[in-house]
Each structure stands twice: as C-alpha cells, then as structure tokens.
Design an enzyme around this catalytic site. Structure first.
Site, PDB file in Angstrom:
ATOM      1  N   GLU A 192      15.090  -6.211 -55.696  1.00 61.23           N
ATOM      2  CA  GLU A 192      13.787  -6.808 -56.050  1.00 61.23           C
ATOM      3  C   GLU A 192      12.710  -6.413 -55.041  1.00 61.23           C
ATOM      4  OE1 GLU A 192      13.984  -7.602 -58.944  1.00 61.23           O
ATOM      5  OE2 GLU A 192      16.114  -8.079 -59.079  1.00 61.23           O
TER       6      GLU A 192
ATOM      7  N   TYR B 275      19.139   1.927 -65.275  1.00 65.28           N
ATOM      8  CA  TYR B 275      19.425   1.617 -63.867  1.00 65.28           C
ATOM      9  C   TYR B 275      20.344   2.667 -63.245  1.00 65.28           C
ATOM     10  CZ  TYR B 275      17.896  -3.242 -64.686  1.00 65.28           C
ATOM     11  OH  TYR B 275      17.176  -4.368 -64.985  1.00 65.28           O
TER      12      TYR B 275
END
Ligand code: BES
Ligand code: ZN
Length: 635
Positions: free
Chosen positions: A325, A410
């Site tokens: 994040e 991803y």
C-alpha cells in the site's frame, strides 16, 4: 455552507488537470468504459464536500460542489456518475467576485445499469453558456445499500461500544457516496467538512490531524490532485499512535498497541521507498486499522492506507501488504492507470515495488519466499481464467474491473518488471524507475503510453537487449512468455520436500523443523501435501502445526482451502468460525469456492454464507454471492 469552508474555498489553489496520455492506436481502449461522465467536455478540478454521518439511518447526507472546467465550448450538459444516491437538488454556484450566489438548474436521473449505476445529467443554464468554469452543487443522500460504504454496528467493532463507518471506492464505488466523474482519468483536489456524532472522529484520504478536538465537526484538505477511486472516509472511535516521524497508525484503542508493534517497520519502509523510488509527495503516511469486515488486505487511500486487522499476526509476517500500500504512493497514486484495463500499471508495478521493499526491509530469503508463493498463485489463476483475460492489458472492454483478471495484473505485472530488471541490471533499471515516477507524476497513462516510454528510455537506449515485440508479448498474450524469470526459494523447496516425505511416512510430524519456518514456509508446506492423505494424517498435521487454531490469517486461509477441497470434516467447525470471523475477500472467497466445487458442500456453503453475509461488506457479498448460485458466471 459555513463561512469557514467558503474561506477555505477562496484560498485553495485549484490545480488544472485533464484526462492525460492519449492512445492514438485504438481510441476505444483509452476510453473508460466504466463511467458515464462526459470527460471530453468537462473535467473536475476540485471538489468541496459537506457531509453528515448518520449512523442511525446508515446514510451520508449533504452536498458535493464540483469545480469543473469546460473543455468543449459547445457543451451544455454535465453527466456525472451516481449509484443508489437520492438527489435532492442541483444548482450552480456563481460568484460576482464579491459574493457567492446559487443559480437553479434542471437535472435528470437516467436509467440504472447494474454494473455502472445511474447517470445524472445536469443542464447548464443559459447565463453560464460562455463560462469556462462551472460549479454544480449536488445536494444528496446515500442509501444504506451504497456499495462503497461499510456501516458497522458496535458489536462488529473491536471495542463493541461505538459504531463505525468506512468506504472502499476502488474501482467504481466512489459514485455510491459522491456524485462525480468516477473515472481514474480525471484528477482533482478536495476539501471536506464531515460531521459525526460527538466523541467519534472522521478520517479521510487527506490531511488528518492526530490531535484534533473530538467535537464531531472535522475539516479536511487534499491539496494534491487525486483520481476518484482514492476518495475515502472513515468514522468511529479511532485513536492515533505514532510509529515514526512521518508514519503512524489509527485504530480503535483496543488494537492500537498491537498495531504499533506489528507495523513498527513502516517508518523504515517509508524511508527506503523514498530512497529507491523518489520523493514521497503526500506529506504524512498513516495506517488505519479497520474491523475484520474490510473486504481487502489494504487500500492505498492517499496519506492513509486502510488495512484489514487480519494482518495482526503478532510476528510481522504479513506486513508485505503495508509495503504494497505504501508503494502505491508512487505506482497508482502518483502515476495512475488511465482506465481499469491498464490496472497492471497500478497493481503490477506496486507488487514489484513491494518485492523490492521486502528485500531491503527484511531479506532476500523472505522476499524470494513471497515471490514464489505469488508465482504459484499466478499459475492457479492461469488455470481458471479465460486466456483472453490473461494479457496484462487485455484488448477488450467488457471486463468487470474488480474480478475478471484475478491477480494476473499483480503477479504477471511483477514478473514482467523483474524480467526488465534482470535484462538491464539493477543500476540501469533503478534509474528508469525514478525517471518514470518523476516524468509521469500526477498524470494518468495507458499501457501503450508506458510501452512507448519504455521503448524510448530503455529499449532504444540499450540496444540489443530486449525488443518491443518481447515486451508486447507480456502486454497482449496469455500466460507467461517462455523467457520469463521463474521465482525460486530454497526455503520453500525444503518445506515442499518435507511435505512429500511426511505424506509418505518418511518423517514424523514431531520431527518437522516447524519452529524454524516462516509463515510462508508453512503455507507452502500445506499446499505441497499429498492430495490423497487420510483423515488421520490430516488430523495429525493439523495438531502438530496448530493449523485450525492459527492466529495467522494467511495460514488459516491456506489450510481451510485444503479442508474444504478435501472435505476434511473434523476441521469444519473451525473453518466455519474463520468464515464468520473475517470479511476480507481473499481470506474467505476461495474457501466458499472450494466448498461449492467439492461435489458435496454447496448447501453448506450457502448456509454459511447466509449466516455471515450480514457482517460482510457489500463488495464481499457481490463477489461471493455469484459463486454460490446454480449457474455462477465468471467462475
Ligand atoms: N488497490 C488494491 C485493492 C483493490 C484492487 C481494490 C482493485 C479494488 C479493486 C490494494 O492495493 C491491493 O492490492 N490489496 C491487496 C494487497 C496486496 C498485498 C496484494 C489485497 O487486498 O489483498
Ligand atoms: Zn494494490
């Protein structure tokens, strides 16, 4: 509207921004198919929100003022995205330079599309026909069904005494709590005033003051322009503790100490990230620990990443999510995918930066273990996902931005960037990374913009290493190219070998070097167990490794997937408990899928889901519900 917010309004510098990078090859691919907004005609530059959090009704109500710039002089209508909003009034804010006034207008609410929501069309009054800036003000309220908002009664929070609210806007849920141009192609700054019941605080993806007076009236400013999916709000009995100079954590008091200790490395991550990727552009970096119903592991809301409490394993074994994040502060928040089709520019890049951070903050072994687990997840994705969705940037426009591609963006994206690093060497590639983030800071780009840039800055500069065709294979072809660099990990190989030996009865469970294993090694061990083990053997390994009682949510997920696939009934009660305890999609959906697919437990899966769905976030329910239907689509 208070004087204070109007003063703020007058003083803020509005940053001009427009839908960025263009794709001259196929305009259909550069368009955002998930928004009704007419961004060729108007772009939002700044938003002022004035919202009241009503826990009793489970609604937000108030107004959104959109400072928009007209790009097409002939345009007479603004189309905004909404979903489940009640529009009470729309008018325009006008100013004669001295005072503000409001100008009534007409609006129409269009037909609702199940995926996209409802377009709101605002007519521009004739008196504003020639102005470049227009400022519609929408007075509205959300619905308790808002797909972005999780409303928690006190009993679903750690403290059990106060209610809580949090949003999840990515990918296309911001429109369910703010009427706006809900597309990543438009960036805007914002101001907000939020009222809560006294004693509770509100937080946003903006400047938050840890020492704010808890009087139920809060002001926020986000001075850097952000796309709509990064709009975020939370309210509850939240308290702050510092981690380092630039970093800290907000949580309910019951979780604060555990959070500070679990995420103690966040400051080091922050400093390492700045050294490796370039300056952090957002001021502070704080974490917000949410209740277990938060549907994701983490969400990169700027200045304030939202996190699941399931990361609180007690041993920092799951903090790669924080690295992830934080890394989004560069890949995604600073350089943003133009449409969700280009999602790998956010998620693939971030997974790669996360991997680089983990190498430095922990060590090569830990990063290699996580890299191999991710690769194995990718191989499983390839088995289940239609080849046409396996390209990094599929040449199609009908993907649900939240599910169609699984984790391909991803892990395949990460492997693509590792491939570039491997081909050009770390020194050259690291320079490319910092150049990329500084050249595209606060812009939005498409895959094709990226490939052009890569070609110009790397491929054509260092001749004869990689060709554009090799790069485009990653972008547009399914699976992995034959020359991909395949992850390896000695530790995980050892764990897999022991799994095979224990399965064959060649070592005793008591002899396994469990105490030396990382959580990742345990996960790999579980996945490598022989598919045909007897119930007795499964009971034995469960006991030896403490699997059904583990405090580590990733180990629990891995084990209960096996439990469901193998129909290992002795662990069903603990599996059911796990499904009640967490609402993070990654931790529960695969277990529901395994139950639905094991040939016997569809009804059990439905019963468990019915019992738990009231505690899950709408995003989790929307993702799990379909796999339990008779004719699930997308599965
Ligand atoms: N931005 C994503 C979450 C997301 C993606 C929400 C797409 C909606 C649509 C976030 O950064 C993320 O990737 N979270 C992961 C963690 C990660 C380490 C892979 C998660 O929630 O598991
Ligand atoms: Zn991410």
């Amino acid at each position: 509207m208070t004087t204070r917010i109007l003063t703020l309004l007058m003083t803020i510098g509005v940053v001009a921004c427009s839908p960025g990078g263009s794709t001259d090859r196929d305009p259909a691919l550069a368009r955002d198919h998930y928004s009704f907004a007419n961004v060729e005609q108007f772009v939002t530059e700044h938003i002022v929100l004035d919202l009241t959090v009503d826990f009793e009704q489970q609604v937000l109500n108030g107004s959104a003022m959109l400072f928009m710039k007209r790009k097409d002089p002939d345009a007479r209508e603004i189309v905004l995205d909404t979903r489940d909003l009640t529009i009470e009034n729309v008018h325009f804010l006008v100013s004669d330079g001295k005072a503000w006034d409001s100008l009534p207008t007409e609006h129409t609410v269009g037909e609702t599309d199940a995926l996209l929501g409802t377009p709101l069309t605002i007519r521009i009054p004739d008196s504003l026909a020639d102005t470049e800036q227009v400022t519609p003000v929408v007075e509205y309220r959300t619905s308790p069904e808002s797909t972005a908002l999780g409303w928690l009664p006190p009993e679903l929070t750690a403290g059990g005494k106060h209610p809580m609210l949090y949003s999840q806007s990515q990918a296309i849920h911001a429109r369910s709590w703010i009427p706006l141009q809900d597309t990543p192609a438009v960036r805007f700054t914002y101001l907000a005033r939020v009222r809560t019941p006294p004693g509770l605080i509100a937080l946003m993806s903006a400047e938050n003051d840890p020492d704010v007076e808890r009087d139920g009236d809060y002001y926020f400013e986000m001075p850097q322009p952000i796309p709509s999916y990064l709009m975020a709000i939370a309210a509850g009995n939240l308290h702050f503790a510092a981690i380092g100079e630039d970093t800290g954590v907000y949580a309910e008091p019951e979780l604060l100490e555990a959070s500070v200790s679990e995420f103690a490395d966040t400051q080091a991550m922050f400093e390492t990230a700045e050294a490796m990727f370039g300056p952090y552009q957002w001021g502070r970096y704080d974490l917000l620990i949410l209740p277990p119903s938060f549907p994701y592991g983490g969400m990169e809301n700027p200045r304030l990443s939202f996190l699941t409490p399931s990361l609180l394993a007690g041993d920092r074994s799951l903090v790669s999510v924080v690295a992830h994040e934080l890394a989004h502060s560069w890949s995604g928040n600073l350089v943003t995918n133009q449409t969700w089709r280009d999602g790998w520019l956010n998620e693939g890049w971030t997974s790669y930066l996360e991997y680089r951070l983990m190498q430095v903050i922990y060590d090569e072994d830990r990063a290699a273990e996580e890299n191999l687990l991710n690769y194995e997840e990718l191989l499983l994705n390839f088995e289940r996902i239609d080849p046409k969705y396996q390209a990094l940037a599929p040449r199609i426009t009908d993907l649900d931005p939240e599910s169609g591609q699984g984790t391909i963006a991803y892990h395949k994206g990460n492997l693509f960037l590792q491939y570039l690093e491997h081909a050009y060497g770390r020194e050259i590639f690291d320079q490319f990374i910092t150049d990329y983030f500084s050249d595209f800071a606060f812009q939005v780009i498409t895959t094709e913009d990226f490939v052009d840039y890569l070609d110009k800055r790397l491929l054509s500069v260092h001749h004869g290493i990689l060709t554009r065709e090799q790069v485009e294979r990653w972008m547009y072809e399914p699976g992995l190219p034959a020359d991909a660099v395949i992850p390896t990990s000695r530790n995980l190989d050892d764990a897999a070998q022991l799994a095979a030996m224990w399965s064959r009865g060649e070592v005793e469970a008591a002899e396994l070097p469990v105490a030396d294993w990382s959580a990742q090694a345990t996960i790999h061990f579980i996945n490598a167990l022989d598919p045909d083990l007897s119930t007795e053997k499964l009971v034995e390994i469960d006991k030896a490794l403490g699997l059904s009682d583990t405090q580590n949510a990733e180990i629990a997920r891995t084990w209960f997937m096996q439990v469901a696939t193998r129909r290992h009934e002795p662990a069903y009660e603990q599996m059911a408990e796990h499904l009640r305890k967490f609402g993070r999609v990654r931790l529960i959906r695969p277990i529901y899928v395994a139950l639905a697919e094991n040939g016997r437990d569809m009804q059990l899966a439905r019963d468990l889901f019915d019992a738990a769905r009231g505690t899950y976030h709408p995003i989790a329910n929307a993702s799990i519900g379909p796999v339990l239907e008779d004719d699930p689509d997308g599965e």
